[in-house]
Design an enzyme around this catalytic site. Structure first.
Site, mmCIF file in Angstrom:
data_model
loop_
_atom_site.group_PDB
_atom_site.id
_atom_site.type_symbol
_atom_site.label_atom_id
_atom_site.label_comp_id
_atom_site.label_asym_id
_atom_site.label_seq_id
_atom_site.Cartn_x
_atom_site.Cartn_y
_atom_site.Cartn_z
ATOM 1 N N HIS A 162 6.496 1.607 -2.740
ATOM 2 C CA HIS A 162 7.627 0.699 -2.557
ATOM 3 C C HIS A 162 7.422 -0.489 -3.486
ATOM 4 O O HIS A 162 6.329 -0.645 -4.061
ATOM 5 C CB HIS A 162 7.662 0.200 -1.104
ATOM 6 C CG HIS A 162 6.437 -0.566 -0.759
ATOM 7 N ND1 HIS A 162 5.293 0.051 -0.280
ATOM 8 C CD2 HIS A 162 6.125 -1.881 -0.898
ATOM 9 C CE1 HIS A 162 4.354 -0.860 -0.127
ATOM 10 N NE2 HIS A 162 4.825 -2.041 -0.497
ATOM 11 N N HIS A 197 6.018 -5.366 -8.732
ATOM 12 C CA HIS A 197 5.075 -4.282 -9.045
ATOM 13 C C HIS A 197 5.162 -3.228 -7.950
ATOM 14 O O HIS A 197 5.644 -3.505 -6.851
ATOM 15 C CB HIS A 197 3.648 -4.827 -9.099
ATOM 16 C CG HIS A 197 3.182 -5.310 -7.761
ATOM 17 N ND1 HIS A 197 3.501 -6.553 -7.260
ATOM 18 C CD2 HIS A 197 2.475 -4.692 -6.777
ATOM 19 C CE1 HIS A 197 3.008 -6.688 -6.046
ATOM 20 N NE2 HIS A 197 2.375 -5.566 -5.723
HETATM 21 O O1 3AM Z 1 3.697 -4.247 -2.278
HETATM 22 P P1 3AM Z 1 2.228 -4.287 -2.135
HETATM 23 O O2 3AM Z 1 1.664 -2.983 -1.624
HETATM 24 O O3 3AM Z 1 1.532 -4.793 -3.342
HETATM 25 O O4 3AM Z 1 -0.336 -6.445 -0.205
HETATM 26 C C1 3AM Z 1 0.651 -6.186 0.753
HETATM 27 C C2 3AM Z 1 1.679 -5.181 0.299
HETATM 28 O O5 3AM Z 1 1.932 -5.410 -1.055
HETATM 29 C C3 3AM Z 1 1.500 -7.421 0.905
HETATM 30 O O6 3AM Z 1 2.698 -6.956 1.473
HETATM 31 C C4 3AM Z 1 2.912 -5.614 1.065
HETATM 32 C C5 3AM Z 1 3.212 -4.757 2.269
HETATM 33 O O7 3AM Z 1 2.158 -4.826 3.180
HETATM 34 N N1 3AM Z 1 0.870 -8.424 1.749
HETATM 35 C C6 3AM Z 1 0.048 -8.229 2.780
HETATM 36 N N2 3AM Z 1 -0.333 -9.410 3.296
HETATM 37 C C7 3AM Z 1 0.255 -10.373 2.563
HETATM 38 C C8 3AM Z 1 0.265 -11.787 2.599
HETATM 39 N N3 3AM Z 1 -0.411 -12.469 3.519
HETATM 40 C C9 3AM Z 1 1.023 -9.746 1.558
HETATM 41 N N4 3AM Z 1 1.737 -10.427 0.669
HETATM 42 C C10 3AM Z 1 1.695 -11.772 0.756
HETATM 43 N N5 3AM Z 1 0.997 -12.432 1.685
#
Ligand code: 3AM
Length: 194
Positions: free
Chosen positions: A36, A120
């Site tokens: 995603h 990304h």
């Molecule tokens: O889209 P991606 O997979 O890069 O890293 C987590 C994931 O990113 C991010 O939210 C997405 C879905 O879980 N994520 C997790 N904790 C986070 C936080 N505290 C976060 N992004 C920002 N702040």
């Protein structure tokens, strides 16, 4: 529940991205049906805040737009790379949609991070330093990309963390309307099973 807002990718594109998995030590590759593009991370909220978020997202205005993947890269925690990703081709429409979503959520009191949005698609989490093979993988996949596809919706996802890989589930979908300015009459329903 733990929530975030994002875009899904065409399933055939996810299958193709998954073919690039492998060749990097310490990498935990994302399964194709979990891929995603995160637009805004909401985090842990209660049912009332989740419903407020849904109402705010339902009012976000935007038109469908084309998006394409382009290139690969890493994020780092300190100096250690921890995320391996596929990038997207510059898209003003994507940046504008993300800004509208973040603004709408902030107005409901949800603290969306102020850090600049870096679009990304996470391909792998790096559990430890992968060493020189990471550089080789990045060089081998530098030209990775996709044909454009049309983004017609964004989604509210729930994220379920456990001992294995996180499970992401679409809780509500929001249409981007062709007829700019018209109120979106799309419906949403947030299940409350946790
Ligand atoms: O889209 P991606 O997979 O890069 O890293 C987590 C994931 O990113 C991010 O939210 C997405 C879905 O879980 N994520 C997790 N904790 C986070 C936080 N505290 C976060 N992004 C920002 N702040």
């Amino acid at each position: 529940m733990r929530l975030f807002v994002g875009l899904s990718l065409p399933p055939e594109l996810c299958q193709r991205l998954a073919l690039a998995a492998g060749g990097v030590p310490e990498a935990r590759w994302v399964a194709p049906d979990s891929m995603h593009l995160t637009l805004a991370f909401i985090g842990e909220v209660d049912g009332a805040a989740a419903n407020d978020a849904c109402e705010a997202l339902d009012r976000v205005w935007g038109e469908p737009f084309d998006l394409a993947l382009h290139g690969v890269g890493t994020f780092a925690q300190g100096t250690r790379p921890n995320v391996l990703w596929a990038g997207v081709r510059d898209s003003a429409a994507l940046m504008q949609l993300q800004e509208r979503i973040a603004t709408a959520l902030r107005r409901t009191g949800i603290a969306i991070e102020e850090r600049k949005f870096a679009p990304h698609v996470t391909l792998a989490w790096l559990k430890a330093d992968p060493g020189p093979r990471l550089g080789a993988w990045l060089a081998d996949h530098a030209l990775m990309g996709s044909e454009p596809w049309t983004v017609r919706q964004f989604h509210l996802y729930s994220s379920h963390l456990g001992s294995g890989p996180a499970i992401y589930r679409i809780e509500a979908s929001f249409d981007l309307a062709e007829d700019a300015g018209e109120a979106d009459d799309g419906d949403f329903r947030l299940e409350s099973d946790d």
